[in-house]
Write a protein that holds these residues in place. Structure first.
Motif, PDB file in Angstrom:
ATOM      1  N   GLU A  61     -71.070 -43.797 -16.078  1.00 33.45           N
ATOM      2  CA  GLU A  61     -72.434 -44.184 -15.706  1.00 33.45           C
ATOM      3  C   GLU A  61     -72.761 -45.600 -16.169  1.00 33.45           C
ATOM      4  OE1 GLU A  61     -74.447 -42.636 -13.594  1.00 33.45           O
ATOM      5  OE2 GLU A  61     -72.736 -41.281 -13.379  1.00 33.45           O
ATOM      6  N   GLU A  62     -72.216 -45.993 -17.295  1.00 30.90           N
ATOM      7  CA  GLU A  62     -72.450 -47.348 -17.804  1.00 30.90           C
ATOM      8  C   GLU A  62     -71.850 -48.393 -16.863  1.00 30.90           C
ATOM      9  OE1 GLU A  62     -72.347 -49.571 -22.134  1.00 30.90           O
ATOM     10  OE2 GLU A  62     -70.850 -48.015 -21.752  1.00 30.90           O
ATOM     11  N   TYR A  63     -70.653 -48.133 -16.370  1.00 29.08           N
ATOM     12  CA  TYR A  63     -70.010 -49.060 -15.431  1.00 29.08           C
ATOM     13  C   TYR A  63     -70.730 -49.067 -14.082  1.00 29.08           C
ATOM     14  CZ  TYR A  63     -66.184 -50.108 -18.592  1.00 29.08           C
ATOM     15  OH  TYR A  63     -65.440 -50.554 -19.656  1.00 29.08           O
ATOM     16  N   LYS A  64     -71.181 -47.896 -13.653  1.00 30.20           N
ATOM     17  CA  LYS A  64     -71.940 -47.834 -12.396  1.00 30.20           C
ATOM     18  C   LYS A  64     -73.272 -48.572 -12.532  1.00 30.20           C
ATOM     19  CE  LYS A  64     -69.986 -43.662 -10.381  1.00 30.20           C
ATOM     20  NZ  LYS A  64     -70.255 -42.268  -9.916  1.00 30.20           N
ATOM     21  N   ALA A  65     -73.907 -48.441 -13.676  1.00 25.25           N
ATOM     22  CA  ALA A  65     -75.167 -49.151 -13.921  1.00 25.25           C
ATOM     23  C   ALA A  65     -74.937 -50.664 -13.929  1.00 25.25           C
ATOM     24  CB  ALA A  65     -75.800 -48.697 -15.234  1.00 25.25           C
ATOM     25  N   LEU A  66     -73.834 -51.082 -14.517  1.00 21.67           N
ATOM     26  CA  LEU A  66     -73.485 -52.507 -14.526  1.00 21.67           C
ATOM     27  C   LEU A  66     -73.288 -53.003 -13.098  1.00 21.67           C
ATOM     28  CD1 LEU A  66     -72.650 -55.182 -15.792  1.00 21.67           C
ATOM     29  CD2 LEU A  66     -70.335 -54.237 -16.038  1.00 21.67           C
ATOM     30  N   ALA A  67     -72.553 -52.235 -12.295  1.00 17.44           N
ATOM     31  CA  ALA A  67     -72.326 -52.628 -10.897  1.00 17.44           C
ATOM     32  C   ALA A  67     -73.661 -52.740 -10.164  1.00 17.44           C
ATOM     33  CB  ALA A  67     -71.417 -51.620 -10.208  1.00 17.44           C
ATOM     34  N   TYR A  68     -74.571 -51.805 -10.413  1.00 17.81           N
ATOM     35  CA  TYR A  68     -75.894 -51.847  -9.792  1.00 17.81           C
ATOM     36  C   TYR A  68     -76.641 -53.121 -10.210  1.00 17.81           C
ATOM     37  CZ  TYR A  68     -80.756 -50.924  -8.771  1.00 17.81           C
ATOM     38  OH  TYR A  68     -82.046 -51.045  -8.322  1.00 17.81           O
ATOM     39  N   ASP A  69     -76.631 -53.421 -11.513  1.00 16.38           N
ATOM     40  CA  ASP A  69     -77.330 -54.619 -12.015  1.00 16.38           C
ATOM     41  C   ASP A  69     -76.771 -55.895 -11.400  1.00 16.38           C
ATOM     42  OD1 ASP A  69     -78.865 -52.954 -13.604  1.00 16.38           O
ATOM     43  OD2 ASP A  69     -77.779 -53.425 -15.465  1.00 16.38           O
ATOM     44  N   LEU A  70     -75.457 -55.970 -11.287  1.00 16.49           N
ATOM     45  CA  LEU A  70     -74.825 -57.153 -10.696  1.00 16.49           C
ATOM     46  C   LEU A  70     -75.191 -57.291  -9.219  1.00 16.49           C
ATOM     47  CD1 LEU A  70     -71.370 -56.721 -12.426  1.00 16.49           C
ATOM     48  CD2 LEU A  70     -72.915 -58.664 -12.775  1.00 16.49           C
ATOM     49  N   ASN A  71     -75.175 -56.186  -8.494  1.00 20.37           N
ATOM     50  CA  ASN A  71     -75.539 -56.208  -7.083  1.00 20.37           C
ATOM     51  C   ASN A  71     -77.022 -56.563  -6.915  1.00 20.37           C
ATOM     52  OD1 ASN A  71     -75.046 -55.717  -4.207  1.00 20.37           O
ATOM     53  ND2 ASN A  71     -76.437 -53.998  -4.515  1.00 20.37           N
ATOM     54  N   HIS A  72     -77.852 -56.014  -7.757  1.00 16.02           N
ATOM     55  CA  HIS A  72     -79.287 -56.287  -7.661  1.00 16.02           C
ATOM     56  C   HIS A  72     -79.578 -57.764  -7.931  1.00 16.02           C
ATOM     57  CE1 HIS A  72     -83.598 -56.150  -8.614  1.00 16.02           C
ATOM     58  NE2 HIS A  72     -83.614 -55.170  -7.730  1.00 16.02           N
ATOM     59  N   ALA A  73     -78.907 -58.334  -8.908  1.00 16.75           N
ATOM     60  CA  ALA A  73     -79.092 -59.761  -9.205  1.00 16.75           C
ATOM     61  C   ALA A  73     -78.660 -60.609  -8.009  1.00 16.75           C
ATOM     62  CB  ALA A  73     -78.299 -60.144 -10.458  1.00 16.75           C
ATOM     63  N   HIS A  74     -77.550 -60.247  -7.394  1.00 14.19           N
ATOM     64  CA  HIS A  74     -77.043 -60.948  -6.216  1.00 14.19           C
ATOM     65  C   HIS A  74     -78.051 -60.865  -5.072  1.00 14.19           C
ATOM     66  CE1 HIS A  74     -74.411 -61.465  -2.663  1.00 14.19           C
ATOM     67  NE2 HIS A  74     -73.768 -62.324  -3.444  1.00 14.19           N
ATOM     68  N   GLU A  75     -78.537 -59.674  -4.806  1.00 18.36           N
ATOM     69  CA  GLU A  75     -79.504 -59.474  -3.724  1.00 18.36           C
ATOM     70  C   GLU A  75     -80.840 -60.158  -4.017  1.00 18.36           C
ATOM     71  OE1 GLU A  75     -78.845 -58.211  -0.720  1.00 18.36           O
ATOM     72  OE2 GLU A  75     -76.786 -58.086  -1.447  1.00 18.36           O
ATOM     73  N   SER A  76     -81.230 -60.201  -5.280  1.00 21.66           N
ATOM     74  CA  SER A  76     -82.487 -60.865  -5.656  1.00 21.66           C
ATOM     75  C   SER A  76     -82.447 -62.354  -5.332  1.00 21.66           C
ATOM     76  CB  SER A  76     -82.776 -60.672  -7.143  1.00 21.66           C
ATOM     77  OG  SER A  76     -83.035 -59.329  -7.425  1.00 21.66           O
ATOM     78  N   MET A  77     -81.303 -62.971  -5.569  1.00 22.28           N
ATOM     79  CA  MET A  77     -81.169 -64.393  -5.251  1.00 22.28           C
ATOM     80  C   MET A  77     -81.296 -64.612  -3.748  1.00 22.28           C
ATOM     81  SD  MET A  77     -80.858 -67.581  -5.975  1.00 22.28           S
ATOM     82  CE  MET A  77     -80.185 -67.940  -7.585  1.00 22.28           C
ATOM     83  N   PHE A  78     -80.622 -63.777  -2.958  1.00 26.54           N
ATOM     84  CA  PHE A  78     -80.719 -63.919  -1.507  1.00 26.54           C
ATOM     85  C   PHE A  78     -82.139 -63.648  -1.011  1.00 26.54           C
ATOM     86  CE2 PHE A  78     -76.031 -63.683  -1.315  1.00 26.54           C
ATOM     87  CZ  PHE A  78     -75.839 -64.841  -0.571  1.00 26.54           C
ATOM     88  N   ALA A  79     -82.803 -62.674  -1.596  1.00 32.46           N
ATOM     89  CA  ALA A  79     -84.185 -62.374  -1.200  1.00 32.46           C
ATOM     90  C   ALA A  79     -85.084 -63.572  -1.504  1.00 32.46           C
ATOM     91  CB  ALA A  79     -84.691 -61.127  -1.920  1.00 32.46           C
TER      92      ALA A  79
END
Length: 139
Positions: free
Chosen positions: A74-92
């Motif tokens: 779950e920790e690794y999945k949460a990290l993947a989510y955070d990284l993806n969210h940061a990426h998408e936030s920049m594009f947004a």
């Protein structure tokens, strides 16, 4: 006579320079600051996706083990989510950011740029936090 002509030329030169542009406006400076905050982390966009893939691979690897530690997965999945969210936030942020002032008045432009500075700073902080978390967890 020569002095009068010289005086008129010098006076004209001074008037022309006095009426010319006096440098960048406050809004131009603020726009440059907004872009500088963006430019600080934009080169790390590829790194976000690369680290996201690594985190997902690590989670999948841990899940496949017989004695899988669900908290670690779950920790690794949460990290993947955070990284993806940061990426998408920049594009947004980039999609909604307006380069041109259009028909806005100076005060409206200032308010807009102040809000953009707030938004891009949030994205900047989110990206740095995700990268720092990835650096600790994946290395």
């Amino acid at each position: 006579m020569k002095r009068t002509i010289l005086f008129l030329i010098l006076t004209s030169f001074l008037l022309i320079n006095a009426c010319g542009p006096s440098g960048p406006s406050d809004n131009e400076k603020l726009r440059a600051e907004v872009i500088a905050v963006h430019d600080e982390v934009m080169p790390k966009m590829g790194q976000l996706k690369s680290l996201e893939r690594k985190a997902l691979e690590k989670a999948k690897e841990l899940e496949s083990q017989e004695e899988a530690n669900s908290a670690a997965v779950e920790e690794y999945k949460a990290l993947a989510y955070d990284l993806n969210h940061a990426h998408e936030s920049m594009f947004a942020w980039m999609r909604q950011y307006e380069q041109k002032d259009g028909e806005m008045k100076e005060a409206e432009v200032k308010a807009y740029l102040d809000k953009q500075m707030e938004l891009v700073t949030e994205v900047n902080v989110e990206m740095k936090a995700a990268l720092e978390k990835a650096d600790k967890l994946l290395k």
